[in-house]
Design a protein around this motif. Structure first.
Motif: not given
Length: 350
Positions: A239-266
């Motif tokens: 799954e790619l989430y807001q990576v097209e213009d990203a300057e910081v990219i997180i790689v995460a799976f499972g529950i870590s990815s859901r926590i990371s998505k919330n941080a990305i929104k912030q």
């Protein structure tokens, strides 16, 4: 379509049942206990096979035998129990027997604790047992994916004659979420010319992992590698989430990815261009996808409930094109969205 509020472990069971599961063999351990408990009722209702085996070793070997006879079979456990199943899993890979193994991970090493963890990544994607082999490994991030990936896993296992593992974490297994039970039950399957179903009227067949003739085992391993190459070319999912213009990219799976998505929104709300690449298949790993976003000026970091396992594959994929950092917790510790946001901000300033 029926929507129900269920635990991820229960969603997994219903996905497997809808996929045509013939037999479940298990043994109790937390945090996957809902799986054998639920199957003990549902499989009996459906007049299918449920056995609580005398041990994890026995359960894994029962799956081997059932799948060799052409049945759809599954076993599940949590981390220490999966360790005990490794010999049979290696045998299944060597014999090219499809089957589904579920690991709802807990904190380790050793007996550890019953909190959710992601520290079995190495075990799942690097082998776990002996020999040169791979499992196809999926990492569901929510209860809906527990259901849908379980539903599809049996077809993938059968397509490639290869064991499939669902590498779940305890939080996703225990979390209750609404799930759409939207899959049609599978009842018809292709004939397979390798199953052991009695040889009356045909030549005998054999499935074995003991190949003693000179050079035969090596050739078998080379043939397996060709199959793995085909899997790598066709079965990568991410799954790619807001990576097209990203300057910081997180790689995460499972529950870590859901926590990371919330941080990305912030982070985005603060004007920081952050994004996420979420591997859905841990093997085959989405190396080419990650590599395609590894450009000058981009910073990567891996978020894991471990002390750094998947991050090694992220570094290999990035291949030195940009920096790769890490954020993790061990022994059932949970990375918070604040910790992820702090890391995003730290890297964005560099």
């Amino acid at each position: 379509m029926v929507k129900k509020l269920v635990k991820g472990n229960v969603a997994l069971c219903e996905g497997a049942i809808a996929a045509g599961l013939d037999a479940y063999f298990g043994y109790p351990i937390t945090p996957q206990n809902e799986v054998p408990a639920y199957m003990s009722r549902r499989m009996v209702e459906l007049k299918k096979v449920f056995i609580q085996a005398e041990s994890e070793l026995a359960a894994a070997n029962m799956v081997l035998g059932a799948c060799a006879s052409g049945k759809r079979a599954m076993t599940s456990s949590s981390s220490p129990g999966i360790s005990l199943k490794q010999e049979a899993i290696s045998y299944m890979a060597g014999m090219e027997i499809p089957g589904v193994i579920v690991n709802v991970q807990r904190g380790g090493p050793g007996l550890g604790n019953i909190a959710g963890s992601q520290a079995d990544y190495f075990q799942a994607v690097k082998g776990g047992g002996h020999g040169d082999y791979h499992l196809i490994v999926y990492a569901p991030a929510n209860a809906q994916e527990m259901y849908e990936i379980a539903y599809n896993a049996f077809d993938v296992a059968q397509k490639y004659r290869n064991p499939v593992m669902l590498l779940c974490d305890g939080i996703v297994g225990q979390m209750m979420e609404p799930v759409d039970f939207n899959k049609e039950p599978k009842t018809k399957f292709e004939d397979r010319d390798w199953i052991l179903d009695g040889c009356k009227g045909r030549e005998p067949r054999s499935l074995k992992s003991l190949l003693m003739q000179d050079g035969v085992l090596e050739q078998h391993n080379l043939d397996l590698q060709k199959k793995y190459k085909t899997i790598e070319e066709n079965e990568v999912k991410a799954e790619l989430y807001q990576v097209e213009d990203a300057e910081v990219i997180i790689v995460a799976f499972g529950i870590s990815s859901r926590i990371s998505k919330n941080a990305i929104k912030q982070a985005r709300a603060k004007g920081i261009k952050a994004g996420l690449i979420r591997p859905i298949t841990l093997w085959p790993f989405p190396s080419k996808i990650i590599e395609s976003y590894a450009k000058p000026g981009v910073k990567f970091f891996s978020v894991e409930f471990s002390l750094g396992q998947m991050v090694e594959d992220v570094k290999l994929a990035v291949n030195g094109k940009c920096p790769v950092d890490f954020l993790g917790r061990a022994g059932g510790g949970i990375v918070s969205d604040k910790q992820v946001l702090d890391k995003i901000e730290e890297l964005a300033k560099k």
